[in-house]
Design a protein around this motif. Structure first.
Motif, PDB file in Angstrom:
ATOM      1  N   LEU A 190       9.224   7.012  13.856  1.00  0.00           N
ATOM      2  CA  LEU A 190       8.023   6.772  14.264  1.00  0.00           C
ATOM      3  C   LEU A 190       7.975   5.375  14.996  1.00  0.00           C
ATOM      4  CD1 LEU A 190       5.896   8.987  12.347  1.00  0.00           C
ATOM      5  CD2 LEU A 190       7.082   9.677  14.369  1.00  0.00           C
ATOM      6  N   GLU A 191       8.459   4.438  14.155  1.00  0.00           N
ATOM      7  CA  GLU A 191       8.084   2.963  14.771  1.00  0.00           C
ATOM      8  C   GLU A 191       9.051   3.048  15.947  1.00  0.00           C
ATOM      9  OE1 GLU A 191       8.230  -1.351  12.482  1.00  0.00           O
ATOM     10  OE2 GLU A 191       9.930   0.228  12.048  1.00  0.00           O
ATOM     11  N   ALA A 192      10.352   3.484  16.190  1.00  0.00           N
ATOM     12  CA  ALA A 192      11.155   3.511  17.295  1.00  0.00           C
ATOM     13  C   ALA A 192      10.583   4.080  18.524  1.00  0.00           C
ATOM     14  CB  ALA A 192      12.728   3.966  17.082  1.00  0.00           C
ATOM     15  N   ASP A 224       0.781  -1.158   0.069  1.00  0.00           N
ATOM     16  CA  ASP A 224      -0.186   0.100  -0.118  1.00  0.00           C
ATOM     17  C   ASP A 224       0.885   1.204  -0.092  1.00  0.00           C
ATOM     18  OD1 ASP A 224      -2.374  -1.450   0.136  1.00  0.00           O
ATOM     19  OD2 ASP A 224      -2.652  -1.297   2.165  1.00  0.00           O
ATOM     20  N   VAL A 225       1.876   1.394   0.785  1.00  0.00           N
ATOM     21  CA  VAL A 225       3.044   2.586   0.800  1.00  0.00           C
ATOM     22  C   VAL A 225       3.706   2.654  -0.594  1.00  0.00           C
ATOM     23  CG1 VAL A 225       5.042   3.398   1.679  1.00  0.00           C
ATOM     24  CG2 VAL A 225       3.186   2.282   3.361  1.00  0.00           C
ATOM     25  N   LEU A 226       3.951   1.391  -1.307  1.00  0.00           N
ATOM     26  CA  LEU A 226       4.530   1.749  -2.480  1.00  0.00           C
ATOM     27  C   LEU A 226       3.536   2.035  -3.783  1.00  0.00           C
ATOM     28  CD1 LEU A 226       6.557  -1.570  -2.719  1.00  0.00           C
ATOM     29  CD2 LEU A 226       7.578   0.739  -2.424  1.00  0.00           C
ATOM     30  N   MET A 227       2.193   1.967  -3.367  1.00  0.00           N
ATOM     31  CA  MET A 227       1.080   2.274  -4.334  1.00  0.00           C
ATOM     32  C   MET A 227       0.812   3.974  -4.072  1.00  0.00           C
ATOM     33  SD  MET A 227      -1.498  -0.521  -5.335  1.00  0.00           S
ATOM     34  CE  MET A 227      -2.589  -0.371  -3.852  1.00  0.00           C
ATOM     35  N   GLN A 281      15.685  16.789   8.040  1.00  0.00           N
ATOM     36  CA  GLN A 281      14.526  17.390   8.688  1.00  0.00           C
ATOM     37  C   GLN A 281      13.659  16.635   9.706  1.00  0.00           C
ATOM     38  OE1 GLN A 281      12.889  18.893   5.171  1.00  0.00           O
ATOM     39  NE2 GLN A 281      13.216  20.884   5.481  1.00  0.00           N
ATOM     40  N   ILE A 282      14.034  15.272   9.899  1.00  0.00           N
ATOM     41  CA  ILE A 282      13.408  14.243  10.706  1.00  0.00           C
ATOM     42  C   ILE A 282      14.324  14.525  11.734  1.00  0.00           C
ATOM     43  CG2 ILE A 282      12.359  12.030  11.165  1.00  0.00           C
ATOM     44  CD1 ILE A 282      12.008  12.193   8.129  1.00  0.00           C
ATOM     45  N   SER A 288      11.204   7.919  -0.025  1.00  0.00           N
ATOM     46  CA  SER A 288      12.243   8.031   0.933  1.00  0.00           C
ATOM     47  C   SER A 288      11.972   8.611   2.135  1.00  0.00           C
ATOM     48  CB  SER A 288      13.555   8.533  -0.064  1.00  0.00           C
ATOM     49  OG  SER A 288      14.584   8.538   0.871  1.00  0.00           O
ATOM     50  N   LEU A 289      11.546   9.816   2.024  1.00  0.00           N
ATOM     51  CA  LEU A 289      11.232  10.697   3.106  1.00  0.00           C
ATOM     52  C   LEU A 289      10.405  10.071   4.013  1.00  0.00           C
ATOM     53  CD1 LEU A 289      10.770  14.216   1.624  1.00  0.00           C
ATOM     54  CD2 LEU A 289      12.759  13.665   3.149  1.00  0.00           C
ATOM     55  N   TYR A 290       9.314   9.446   3.640  1.00  0.00           N
ATOM     56  CA  TYR A 290       8.210   8.595   4.473  1.00  0.00           C
ATOM     57  C   TYR A 290       8.950   7.788   4.969  1.00  0.00           C
ATOM     58  CZ  TYR A 290       4.722   5.871   6.144  1.00  0.00           C
ATOM     59  OH  TYR A 290       3.883   5.015   7.082  1.00  0.00           O
ATOM     60  N   GLN A 291       9.639   6.807   4.419  1.00  0.00           N
ATOM     61  CA  GLN A 291      10.187   5.777   5.113  1.00  0.00           C
ATOM     62  C   GLN A 291      11.022   5.913   6.153  1.00  0.00           C
ATOM     63  OE1 GLN A 291      12.097   4.009   1.478  1.00  0.00           O
ATOM     64  NE2 GLN A 291      10.368   2.402   1.141  1.00  0.00           N
ATOM     65  N   ALA A 292      12.018   7.005   6.040  1.00  0.00           N
ATOM     66  CA  ALA A 292      12.806   7.529   7.131  1.00  0.00           C
ATOM     67  C   ALA A 292      12.043   8.063   8.261  1.00  0.00           C
ATOM     68  CB  ALA A 292      13.729   8.831   6.795  1.00  0.00           C
TER      69      ALA A 292
END
Length: 131
Positions: A32-34, A10-13, A111-112, A23-27
Motif C-alpha cells: 500500500l505504501e508503494a 503502535d503497530v507492534l502493540m 493473497q496480497i 507479518s501479514l500486515y507488514q507485507a
C-alpha cells in the motif's frame, strides 16, 4: 505513506502476541505504501485505518470469529460502490445505498496479489470521489 511518530511502536502493540498477523500486515503495508505514497495510516484501538482524503480501507484482527474462519488471520476491509462477486469476500454488507463494505481474511502473504491490490485501488478511487 504518512505515518505518526509512534507508528512503528503502535503497530507492534496492536499485534502483540500475533506474529503471523503482524507479518501479514507488514507485507500489506509495503504494497500500500508503494501504491498510495500520498496516503496516510493511523493505528487505532480496533483497526489500522488507511486514508487518502477519506478512509478507503482498514486492517484488523477478528473480534467475532466465525467457526469456519482460520485461527490466525488478518481482516482487511474495503469500501466500494458495488458488491464484489468473489469467493475471496468473507463478508459484504451495504450500510448505505451504493456503499458496500467488504471484509477479506488474509492468511498468507501471496493473497496480497494484483486482484486484492486492484480492489484497494478501486476503494481509494471511490473514497476520493466523495465530497
Amino acid at each position: 505513506m504518512n505515518v505518526s511518530d509512534h507508528y512503528f511502536a503502535d503497530v507492534l502493540m496492536f499485534f502483540d502476541g500475533k506474529p503471523l498477523e503482524l507479518s501479514l500486515y507488514q507485507a500489506l503495508f509495503r504494497q500500500l505504501e508503494a501504491l498510495f505514497p500520498d496516503g496516510s495510516v493511523r493505528v487505532q484501538k480496533s483497526q489500522i485505518s488507511f486514508y487518502g482524503r477519506h478512509l478507503y480501507g482498514a486492517a484488523s484482527l477478528p473480534v467475532r470469529r466465525r467457526k469456519d474462519w482460520p485461527e490466525h488471520c488478518l481482516v482487511v476491509t474495503l469500501g466500494l460502490n458495488r458488491r464484489l462477486d468473489s469467493p475471496r469476500v468473507a463478508v459484504a454488507v451495504e450500510p448505505y445505498p451504493g456503499r458496500w463494505t467488504h471484509h477479506f481474511l488474509l492468511t498468507e502473504e501471496d493473497q496480497i496479489d494484483g486482484e486484492l491490490l486492484g480492489w484497494f485501488r478501486e476503494a481509494w478511487d471511490f473514497a476520493e470521489s466523495k465530497r
